[in-house]
Design a protein around this motif. Structure first.
Motif, PDB file in Angstrom:
ATOM      1  N   ARG A 127      -9.541 -33.365 -11.422  1.00 50.66           N
ATOM      2  CA  ARG A 127      -9.284 -34.336 -10.356  1.00 50.66           C
ATOM      3  C   ARG A 127      -8.153 -33.882  -9.442  1.00 50.66           C
ATOM      4  O   ARG A 127      -8.058 -34.342  -8.304  1.00 50.66           O
ATOM      5  CB  ARG A 127      -8.967 -35.703 -10.961  1.00 50.66           C
ATOM      6  CG  ARG A 127     -10.178 -36.361 -11.619  1.00 50.66           C
ATOM      7  CD  ARG A 127      -9.855 -37.707 -12.206  1.00 50.66           C
ATOM      8  NE  ARG A 127      -9.362 -38.634 -11.182  1.00 50.66           N
ATOM      9  CZ  ARG A 127      -9.141 -39.925 -11.414  1.00 50.66           C
ATOM     10  NH1 ARG A 127      -9.396 -40.438 -12.612  1.00 50.66           N
ATOM     11  NH2 ARG A 127      -8.693 -40.708 -10.462  1.00 50.66           N
ATOM     12  N   GLY A 128      -7.324 -32.970  -9.919  1.00 52.60           N
ATOM     13  CA  GLY A 128      -6.239 -32.438  -9.108  1.00 52.60           C
ATOM     14  C   GLY A 128      -6.521 -31.063  -8.539  1.00 52.60           C
ATOM     15  O   GLY A 128      -5.596 -30.393  -8.066  1.00 52.60           O
ATOM     16  N   GLY A 129      -7.785 -30.614  -8.567  1.00 48.89           N
ATOM     17  CA  GLY A 129      -8.140 -29.355  -7.923  1.00 48.89           C
ATOM     18  C   GLY A 129      -7.977 -28.119  -8.771  1.00 48.89           C
ATOM     19  O   GLY A 129      -8.215 -27.006  -8.299  1.00 48.89           O
ATOM     20  N   THR A 130      -7.585 -28.271 -10.036  1.00 50.89           N
ATOM     21  CA  THR A 130      -7.443 -27.123 -10.932  1.00 50.89           C
ATOM     22  C   THR A 130      -8.793 -26.834 -11.578  1.00 50.89           C
ATOM     23  O   THR A 130      -9.410 -27.719 -12.166  1.00 50.89           O
ATOM     24  CB  THR A 130      -6.390 -27.398 -12.008  1.00 50.89           C
ATOM     25  OG1 THR A 130      -5.121 -27.587 -11.380  1.00 50.89           O
ATOM     26  CG2 THR A 130      -6.291 -26.245 -12.988  1.00 50.89           C
ATOM     27  N   THR A 131      -9.231 -25.599 -11.478  1.00 53.03           N
ATOM     28  CA  THR A 131     -10.528 -25.212 -12.027  1.00 53.03           C
ATOM     29  C   THR A 131     -10.414 -24.272 -13.220  1.00 53.03           C
ATOM     30  O   THR A 131     -11.404 -24.035 -13.916  1.00 53.03           O
ATOM     31  CB  THR A 131     -11.387 -24.530 -10.948  1.00 53.03           C
ATOM     32  OG1 THR A 131     -10.661 -23.422 -10.398  1.00 53.03           O
ATOM     33  CG2 THR A 131     -11.738 -25.508  -9.831  1.00 53.03           C
ATOM     34  N   CYS A 132      -9.227 -23.732 -13.468  1.00 51.97           N
ATOM     35  CA  CYS A 132      -9.012 -22.797 -14.574  1.00 51.97           C
ATOM     36  C   CYS A 132      -7.648 -23.047 -15.179  1.00 51.97           C
ATOM     37  O   CYS A 132      -6.662 -23.218 -14.440  1.00 51.97           O
ATOM     38  CB  CYS A 132      -9.118 -21.355 -14.075  1.00 51.97           C
ATOM     39  SG  CYS A 132      -8.779 -20.091 -15.342  1.00 51.97           S
ATOM     40  N   PHE A 133      -7.571 -23.084 -16.517  1.00 50.02           N
ATOM     41  CA  PHE A 133      -6.263 -23.240 -17.161  1.00 50.02           C
ATOM     42  C   PHE A 133      -6.126 -22.237 -18.295  1.00 50.02           C
ATOM     43  O   PHE A 133      -7.092 -21.872 -18.960  1.00 50.02           O
ATOM     44  CB  PHE A 133      -6.052 -24.666 -17.654  1.00 50.02           C
ATOM     45  CG  PHE A 133      -6.956 -25.102 -18.781  1.00 50.02           C
ATOM     46  CD1 PHE A 133      -6.493 -25.160 -20.089  1.00 50.02           C
ATOM     47  CD2 PHE A 133      -8.264 -25.497 -18.532  1.00 50.02           C
ATOM     48  CE1 PHE A 133      -7.320 -25.583 -21.129  1.00 50.02           C
ATOM     49  CE2 PHE A 133      -9.099 -25.921 -19.557  1.00 50.02           C
ATOM     50  CZ  PHE A 133      -8.632 -25.958 -20.859  1.00 50.02           C
ATOM     51  N   SER A 408     -10.833 -34.189  -2.927  1.00 57.44           N
ATOM     52  CA  SER A 408     -12.089 -34.951  -2.858  1.00 57.44           C
ATOM     53  C   SER A 408     -13.229 -34.295  -3.627  1.00 57.44           C
ATOM     54  O   SER A 408     -14.033 -34.979  -4.257  1.00 57.44           O
ATOM     55  CB  SER A 408     -12.510 -35.141  -1.402  1.00 57.44           C
ATOM     56  OG  SER A 408     -12.800 -33.884  -0.794  1.00 57.44           O
ATOM     57  N   HIS A 409     -13.338 -32.962  -3.567  1.00 54.92           N
ATOM     58  CA  HIS A 409     -14.453 -32.254  -4.186  1.00 54.92           C
ATOM     59  C   HIS A 409     -13.919 -31.029  -4.935  1.00 54.92           C
ATOM     60  O   HIS A 409     -12.973 -30.369  -4.472  1.00 54.92           O
ATOM     61  CB  HIS A 409     -15.456 -31.757  -3.138  1.00 54.92           C
ATOM     62  CG  HIS A 409     -16.172 -32.849  -2.406  1.00 54.92           C
ATOM     63  ND1 HIS A 409     -15.531 -33.704  -1.538  1.00 54.92           N
ATOM     64  CD2 HIS A 409     -17.493 -33.211  -2.407  1.00 54.92           C
ATOM     65  CE1 HIS A 409     -16.423 -34.557  -1.035  1.00 54.92           C
ATOM     66  NE2 HIS A 409     -17.609 -34.278  -1.545  1.00 54.92           N
ATOM     67  N   VAL A 410     -14.567 -30.721  -6.045  1.00 57.23           N
ATOM     68  CA  VAL A 410     -14.234 -29.520  -6.816  1.00 57.23           C
ATOM     69  C   VAL A 410     -15.535 -28.910  -7.322  1.00 57.23           C
ATOM     70  O   VAL A 410     -16.394 -29.611  -7.877  1.00 57.23           O
ATOM     71  CB  VAL A 410     -13.299 -29.846  -8.005  1.00 57.23           C
ATOM     72  CG1 VAL A 410     -13.140 -28.626  -8.904  1.00 57.23           C
ATOM     73  CG2 VAL A 410     -11.937 -30.315  -7.513  1.00 57.23           C
ATOM     74  N   TRP A 411     -15.652 -27.608  -7.119  1.00 56.62           N
ATOM     75  CA  TRP A 411     -16.775 -26.846  -7.667  1.00 56.62           C
ATOM     76  C   TRP A 411     -16.239 -25.820  -8.661  1.00 56.62           C
ATOM     77  O   TRP A 411     -15.191 -25.208  -8.421  1.00 56.62           O
ATOM     78  CB  TRP A 411     -17.519 -26.086  -6.573  1.00 56.62           C
ATOM     79  CG  TRP A 411     -18.313 -26.904  -5.609  1.00 56.62           C
ATOM     80  CD1 TRP A 411     -19.666 -27.142  -5.639  1.00 56.62           C
ATOM     81  CD2 TRP A 411     -17.829 -27.568  -4.426  1.00 56.62           C
ATOM     82  NE1 TRP A 411     -20.033 -27.914  -4.547  1.00 56.62           N
ATOM     83  CE2 TRP A 411     -18.939 -28.189  -3.795  1.00 56.62           C
ATOM     84  CE3 TRP A 411     -16.560 -27.704  -3.840  1.00 56.62           C
ATOM     85  CZ2 TRP A 411     -18.816 -28.926  -2.621  1.00 56.62           C
ATOM     86  CZ3 TRP A 411     -16.437 -28.450  -2.680  1.00 56.62           C
ATOM     87  CH2 TRP A 411     -17.561 -29.052  -2.084  1.00 56.62           C
ATOM     88  N   GLY A 414     -19.829 -22.767  -8.676  1.00 60.17           N
ATOM     89  CA  GLY A 414     -20.842 -23.333  -7.799  1.00 60.17           C
ATOM     90  C   GLY A 414     -21.358 -24.688  -8.202  1.00 60.17           C
ATOM     91  O   GLY A 414     -22.158 -25.286  -7.467  1.00 60.17           O
ATOM     92  N   ASN A 415     -20.931 -25.204  -9.337  1.00 62.48           N
ATOM     93  CA  ASN A 415     -21.376 -26.518  -9.809  1.00 62.48           C
ATOM     94  C   ASN A 415     -20.375 -27.588  -9.393  1.00 62.48           C
ATOM     95  O   ASN A 415     -19.162 -27.443  -9.626  1.00 62.48           O
ATOM     96  CB  ASN A 415     -21.525 -26.518 -11.332  1.00 62.48           C
ATOM     97  CG  ASN A 415     -22.638 -25.601 -11.788  1.00 62.48           C
ATOM     98  OD1 ASN A 415     -23.771 -25.726 -11.343  1.00 62.48           O
ATOM     99  ND2 ASN A 415     -22.311 -24.655 -12.666  1.00 62.48           N
ATOM    100  N   LEU A 416     -20.860 -28.641  -8.772  1.00 57.92           N
ATOM    101  CA  LEU A 416     -20.002 -29.713  -8.283  1.00 57.92           C
ATOM    102  C   LEU A 416     -19.509 -30.548  -9.460  1.00 57.92           C
ATOM    103  O   LEU A 416     -20.304 -31.205 -10.147  1.00 57.92           O
ATOM    104  CB  LEU A 416     -20.783 -30.570  -7.290  1.00 57.92           C
ATOM    105  CG  LEU A 416     -20.009 -31.649  -6.533  1.00 57.92           C
ATOM    106  CD1 LEU A 416     -18.873 -31.038  -5.724  1.00 57.92           C
ATOM    107  CD2 LEU A 416     -20.963 -32.418  -5.618  1.00 57.92           C
ATOM    108  N   GLY A 421     -13.943 -37.710  -5.109  1.00 64.25           N
ATOM    109  CA  GLY A 421     -12.951 -38.194  -6.049  1.00 64.25           C
ATOM    110  C   GLY A 421     -13.492 -38.696  -7.367  1.00 64.25           C
ATOM    111  O   GLY A 421     -12.718 -39.126  -8.230  1.00 64.25           O
ATOM    112  N   ARG A 422     -14.796 -38.639  -7.555  1.00 64.73           N
ATOM    113  CA  ARG A 422     -15.409 -39.131  -8.793  1.00 64.73           C
ATOM    114  C   ARG A 422     -15.779 -37.965  -9.697  1.00 64.73           C
ATOM    115  O   ARG A 422     -16.482 -37.047  -9.278  1.00 64.73           O
ATOM    116  CB  ARG A 422     -16.640 -39.980  -8.486  1.00 64.73           C
ATOM    117  CG  ARG A 422     -16.345 -41.253  -7.711  1.00 64.73           C
ATOM    118  CD  ARG A 422     -17.595 -42.114  -7.571  1.00 64.73           C
ATOM    119  NE  ARG A 422     -18.648 -41.414  -6.861  1.00 64.73           N
ATOM    120  CZ  ARG A 422     -18.783 -41.413  -5.534  1.00 64.73           C
ATOM    121  NH1 ARG A 422     -17.906 -42.052  -4.784  1.00 64.73           N
ATOM    122  NH2 ARG A 422     -19.787 -40.772  -4.956  1.00 64.73           N
ATOM    123  N   LEU A 423     -15.330 -38.057 -10.927  1.00 65.22           N
ATOM    124  CA  LEU A 423     -15.551 -36.995 -11.907  1.00 65.22           C
ATOM    125  C   LEU A 423     -16.921 -37.154 -12.542  1.00 65.22           C
ATOM    126  O   LEU A 423     -17.303 -38.246 -12.976  1.00 65.22           O
ATOM    127  CB  LEU A 423     -14.467 -37.063 -12.975  1.00 65.22           C
ATOM    128  CG  LEU A 423     -14.326 -35.896 -13.942  1.00 65.22           C
ATOM    129  CD1 LEU A 423     -13.904 -34.640 -13.194  1.00 65.22           C
ATOM    130  CD2 LEU A 423     -13.291 -36.249 -15.006  1.00 65.22           C
TER     131      LEU A 423
END
Length: 466
Positions: A127-133, A408-411, A414-416, A421-423
């Motif tokens: 939700r905060g734009g992080t895609t990798c941890f 607002s959006h995170v991929w 390539g997968n949304l 803002g909805r997970l």
């Protein structure tokens, strides 16, 4: 700027945005461009008008008031400790550890704790734009289960310490369990691994040497806390006669695969040493301030050529897994501590939160920037809110004005994963129930009076500081 991987006519997804900040090349901001995704990768980045004539998309996403950036990379966290958020605030470090964190871990850390805590962390990070941890904790197989459920990219630490815990009996057990999990998840494209010797004060020379050998054989990063506090350095001088970084050098751990977490207390010669060996640093500005550990010399490290990425640390020592706040504070601290207002500009801060983290993890060919051929790990931030007006520079806004609430959006590949803002992929009510259950368990354990006894047991058995 126009770039094509090949003459694609039909693509899976076309994203049109007001701005695109690819991060590579440095400083570039594209206006009214489109990004095309096919089979999970970025295949084109070109002006919107041109995209509409050259490409046909199965799905088009129009974001007229948004900026697209790479998915953010959290270079250091203990995701499961999200269940300990706010559990031990405003305490001196050793009281924080001895009276609250260690005893809570001794009582409660199980695969279920790690799975549920990591699930909560992944939801927050996405939700905060992080895609990798990049994670370091017990039971990495449970963390992998959570990350995969939400479709998030994770680098899991194969934890190594010299003390028994509920997870492993001894050093050999830690290593064998970590390697077994790595083998079992070898075919998962969203999961990678690193060696994770906890810290110089919890890992002996022999175990460090084993870690260095395995990291070289398997081509893995080494993720370890180092020079976080002055007390850590003083203890190393008493026990080993040298500061921790010098001890790591003698044991053969310094090199491009080393991720030195925190690196707060560094002498000029140590900054030069990190640069000479091509080491990377995970800078955790919020956690370092909250625990009064100090301010890392990030500006000096970057001037010396050291790759510096950003991490949140765990939610027990930060409260938020929020890379926007880390970017903002990293920029401000670098300016304030160095006396140089240009020390870390907005583009540099964004790069620290994206590409530099990918470089540290050895994933820069796959993620960290919006380049043709890379995985489509993307974050969209809307900049049309009243509190963000006017907007002269979208990158400056990302670092100094916007926050994770504007994502607002995170991929991911390539997968949304986040839309308006909805997970997706999980029921929010289910997660709230799970968090409440763990809160009741932890609170019950604390007020029962058993925590002090657990703390004494914890000091004997070696549950560690995070």
């Amino acid at each position: 700027m126009t770039a094509y991987a090949h003459a694609t006519e039909i693509v899976d997804t076309l994203i049109e945005a007001r701005w695109i900040v690819p991060v590579e090349p440095r400083g570039l901001v594209l206006e009214h461009h489109a990004l095309a995704i096919d089979a999970g990768r970025i295949v084109a980045l070109l002006p919107q008008a041109e995209a509409r004539t050259r490409l046909r998309a199965r799905k088009t996403v129009r974001l007229p008031q948004h900026v697209l950036i790479p998915g953010l990379v959290n270079l250091h966290t203990h995701a499961a400790m999200t269940l300990l958020r706010g559990y031990a605030d405003d305490m001196p470090l050793m009281d924080w550890l001895n009276q609250r964190i260690w005893p809570a871990e001794a009582r409660h850390v199980t695969p279920g704790f790690v799975r549920d805590g990591t699930l909560l962390a992944c939801a927050e990070m996405l939700r905060g734009g992080t895609t990798c941890f990049n994670d370091m904790y017990f039971f990495p197989e449970a963390a992998a289960e959570a990350a995969l459920r939400l479709g998030m990219r994770a680098v899991l630490g194969m934890l190594a310490i010299d003390f028994p815990t509920a997870y492993a009996a001894d050093a050999e057990d830690y290593l064998s369990k970590g390697l077994a999990v790595r083998d079992s998840l070898r075919d998962q494209p969203l999961i990678n691994f690193c060696m994770a010797p906890h810290a110089p004060y919890s890992v002996g020379d022999r175990l460090f040497e084993q870690v260095a050998t395995l990291a070289a054989q398997l081509d893995l990063p080494i993720h370890t806390h180092v020079h976080e506090t002055r007390a850590e350095i003083e203890e190393s001088l008493r026990q080993h006669g040298v500061r921790p970084l010098e001890r790591l050098r003698r044991l053969g751990l310094l090199g491009p695969n080393l991720i030195a977490v925190h690196a707060v207390h560094l002498e000029p010669v140590e900054i030069e040493l990190l640069a000479l060996h091509g080491c990377r640093v995970a800078h955790c500005p919020v956690s370092n301030l909250k625990l009064a550990s100090g301010i890392a010399p990030s500006a000096q490290l970057m001037r010396a050529g050291v790759t510096v990425g950003l991490g949140s640390d765990g939610a027990a020592s930060n409260n938020r897994l929020d890379m926007f706040r880390e970017m903002n504070l990293a920029a401000l601290l670098a300016k304030g501590s160095s006396g140089d207002a240009t020390a870390v500009d907005a583009h540099a801060a964004l790069r620290m939160a994206s590409l530099e983290g990918a470089v540290a993890l050895g994933l820069e060919r796959e993620i960290g920037s919006l380049c043709v051929g890379k995985q489509a790990d993307i974050c969209a931030v809307r900049l049309d809110e009243i509190d963000l007006q006017p907007c002269y520079d979208p990158v400056a806004h990302l670092v100094h004005a916007a926050g994770r609430e504007h994502v607002s959006h995170v991929w991911v590949a390539g997968n949304l994963r986040l839309e308006d803002g909805r997970l997706g992929g999980i029921d929010v009510a289910e997660m709230l129930d799970m968090a409440n259950l763990w809160q009741n368990r932890l609170y019950s354990g604390f007020v029962s009076g058993g925590e002090l006894e657990c703390a004494m047991h914890d000091r004997r058995t070696g549950l560690t500081t995070w």
